[in-house]
Design a protein around this motif. Structure first.
Motif, PDB file in Angstrom:
ATOM      1  N   GLN A   1       6.009   1.174   7.521  1.00 19.38           N
ATOM      2  CA  GLN A   1       4.811   0.489   7.037  1.00 19.38           C
ATOM      3  C   GLN A   1       3.792   1.475   6.476  1.00 19.38           C
ATOM      4  O   GLN A   1       3.152   1.205   5.449  1.00 19.38           O
ATOM      5  N   ILE A   2       3.637   2.624   7.153  1.00 25.34           N
ATOM      6  CA  ILE A   2       2.695   3.634   6.657  1.00 25.34           C
ATOM      7  C   ILE A   2       3.134   4.148   5.289  1.00 25.34           C
ATOM      8  O   ILE A   2       2.315   4.330   4.376  1.00 25.34           O
ATOM      9  N   ALA A   3       4.451   4.379   5.141  1.00 19.88           N
ATOM     10  CA  ALA A   3       4.957   4.845   3.844  1.00 19.88           C
ATOM     11  C   ALA A   3       4.719   3.796   2.759  1.00 19.88           C
ATOM     12  O   ALA A   3       4.299   4.124   1.636  1.00 19.88           O
ATOM     13  N   GLU A   4       4.962   2.510   3.099  1.00 26.72           N
ATOM     14  CA  GLU A   4       4.727   1.447   2.118  1.00 26.72           C
ATOM     15  C   GLU A   4       3.244   1.353   1.763  1.00 26.72           C
ATOM     16  O   GLU A   4       2.885   1.185   0.587  1.00 26.72           O
ATOM     17  N   LEU A   5       2.376   1.451   2.789  1.00 25.81           N
ATOM     18  CA  LEU A   5       0.937   1.398   2.522  1.00 25.81           C
ATOM     19  C   LEU A   5       0.487   2.589   1.681  1.00 25.81           C
ATOM     20  O   LEU A   5      -0.363   2.449   0.790  1.00 25.81           O
TER      21      LEU A   5
ATOM     22  N   GLN B   1       2.351   4.246  -0.456  1.00 25.33           N
ATOM     23  CA  GLN B   1       2.834   4.010  -1.819  1.00 25.33           C
ATOM     24  C   GLN B   1       1.969   2.980  -2.533  1.00 25.33           C
ATOM     25  O   GLN B   1       1.607   3.153  -3.707  1.00 25.33           O
ATOM     26  N   HIS B   2       1.617   1.899  -1.811  1.00 30.10           N
ATOM     27  CA  HIS B   2       0.747   0.876  -2.405  1.00 30.10           C
ATOM     28  C   HIS B   2      -0.627   1.453  -2.723  1.00 30.10           C
ATOM     29  O   HIS B   2      -1.210   1.149  -3.776  1.00 30.10           O
ATOM     30  N   SER B   3      -1.141   2.299  -1.819  1.00 33.80           N
ATOM     31  CA  SER B   3      -2.444   2.921  -2.060  1.00 33.80           C
ATOM     32  C   SER B   3      -2.404   3.831  -3.280  1.00 33.80           C
ATOM     33  O   SER B   3      -3.337   3.836  -4.099  1.00 33.80           O
ATOM     34  N   ASP B   4      -1.308   4.600  -3.414  1.00 35.97           N
ATOM     35  CA  ASP B   4      -1.175   5.467  -4.591  1.00 35.97           C
ATOM     36  C   ASP B   4      -1.118   4.641  -5.873  1.00 35.97           C
ATOM     37  O   ASP B   4      -1.742   4.993  -6.889  1.00 35.97           O
ATOM     38  N   ALA B   5      -0.363   3.527  -5.814  1.00 35.79           N
ATOM     39  CA  ALA B   5      -0.276   2.665  -6.997  1.00 35.79           C
ATOM     40  C   ALA B   5      -1.642   2.071  -7.336  1.00 35.79           C
ATOM     41  O   ALA B   5      -2.045   2.014  -8.508  1.00 35.79           O
ATOM     42  N   GLN B   6      -2.367   1.634  -6.294  1.00 32.80           N
ATOM     43  CA  GLN B   6      -3.700   1.078  -6.530  1.00 32.80           C
ATOM     44  C   GLN B   6      -4.650   2.138  -7.082  1.00 32.80           C
ATOM     45  O   GLN B   6      -5.480   1.858  -7.955  1.00 32.80           O
ATOM     46  N   ALA B   7      -4.535   3.372  -6.548  1.00 33.58           N
ATOM     47  CA  ALA B   7      -5.394   4.447  -7.045  1.00 33.58           C
ATOM     48  C   ALA B   7      -5.098   4.742  -8.516  1.00 33.58           C
ATOM     49  O   ALA B   7      -6.016   4.931  -9.330  1.00 33.58           O
TER      50      ALA B   7
END
Length: 254
Positions: free
Chosen positions: A118-122, A124-130
């Motif tokens: 979950q941390i890795a997915e979050l 990755q999602h945070s990087d995409a959002q950034a």
């Protein structure tokens, strides 16, 4: 052959445990050839002292020691059995605790793996959002610069239009009052009668666009109208257009 029989009375001894040891009667048979010199009794001392009290005391001590030994052995066996039961209980508890710990460790490992995923997915999602936020920020900055540029161009155009209006207003009023509003014909039966003339001018959206006359009443020669409009686009002076169109209307109404 003559036989001699001896019988001894029954003797009893009391042991240290309180019991009575009974000795059966003994019968001795002696042949006629047996002599006194051959008897073992004749070879013993005349007085035989048997220490029954000492023997009884020793037997009592032995019985007490044996009872003590048995009691100690029984206590030792009982203690060892209790200790064995306690150890088995402890081992069972340790096995249960070990199984519980193993289950908890497995559950913790599974939860850790899930949390890591979950941390890795979050992340990755945070990087995409950034990255998306950075792209939107750049787009917003570009739009702001474009808007600022357009606003500057519009302000400049408005200032030019305002300056041109200040310059054109007196001249336009002059032509409207004296030349541009009414065209008076001359000669024939039309003398003294007012005739109206009109034209429609297409004004460009920018300062570099070209003017166009899209309609005129009465109809005029399009080549001549094009020459007047060309001079207007070259000079950007509305008075040139009004003067030229008045001349064309006057020529067309003669």
């Amino acid at each position: 052959m003559t036989s001699l029989a001896f019988s001894t009375s029954t003797s009893s001894l009391r042991n240290g445990g309180g019991g009575v040891v009974t000795m059966p009667p003994t019968t001795l048979l002696m042949s006629s050839s047996y002599t006194d010199t051959d008897s073992p009794l004749t070879q013993l001392p005349h007085v035989v002292a048997i220490p029954f009290d000492d023997l009884r005391r020793r037997m009592a001590e032995f019985s007490a020691k044996f009872d003590t030994f048995i009691e100690r052995a029984r206590k030792r066996v009982l203690e060892e059995r209790n200790e064995y039961k306690a150890r088995m209980t402890t081992i069972s508890s340790l096995r249960t605790a070990l199984a519980t710990h193993a289950a908890m460790a497995a559950r913790s490992a599974a939860e850790k793996t899930e949390i890591t995923t979950q941390i890795a997915e979050l992340a990755q999602h945070s990087d995409a959002q950034a990255a998306r936020r950075e792209g939107l920020r750049r787009q917003i900055e570009a739009v702001r610069r474009a808007i600022a540029h357009k606003e500057g161009a519009q302000r400049e155009y408005a200032a030019r239009v305002e300056r041109q209006q200040r310059l054109n207003a007196p001249e336009l009023a002059f032509w409207q009052a004296y030349l541009g509003v009414r065209v008076e014909g001359a000669g024939g039966g039309d003398e003294g009668r007012e005739r109206e003339a009109a034209f429609e001018l297409d004004v460009p959206d920018t300062t570099v666009g070209e003017y166009r006359v899209v309609y005129s009443r009465p109809r005029l020669d399009q080549d001549k109208v094009a020459r007047v409009v060309r001079r207007l686009n070259e000079t950007r002076q509305i008075g040139v257009l009004l003067k030229g169109m008045r001349a064309l209307f006057a020529e067309g109404m003669e």
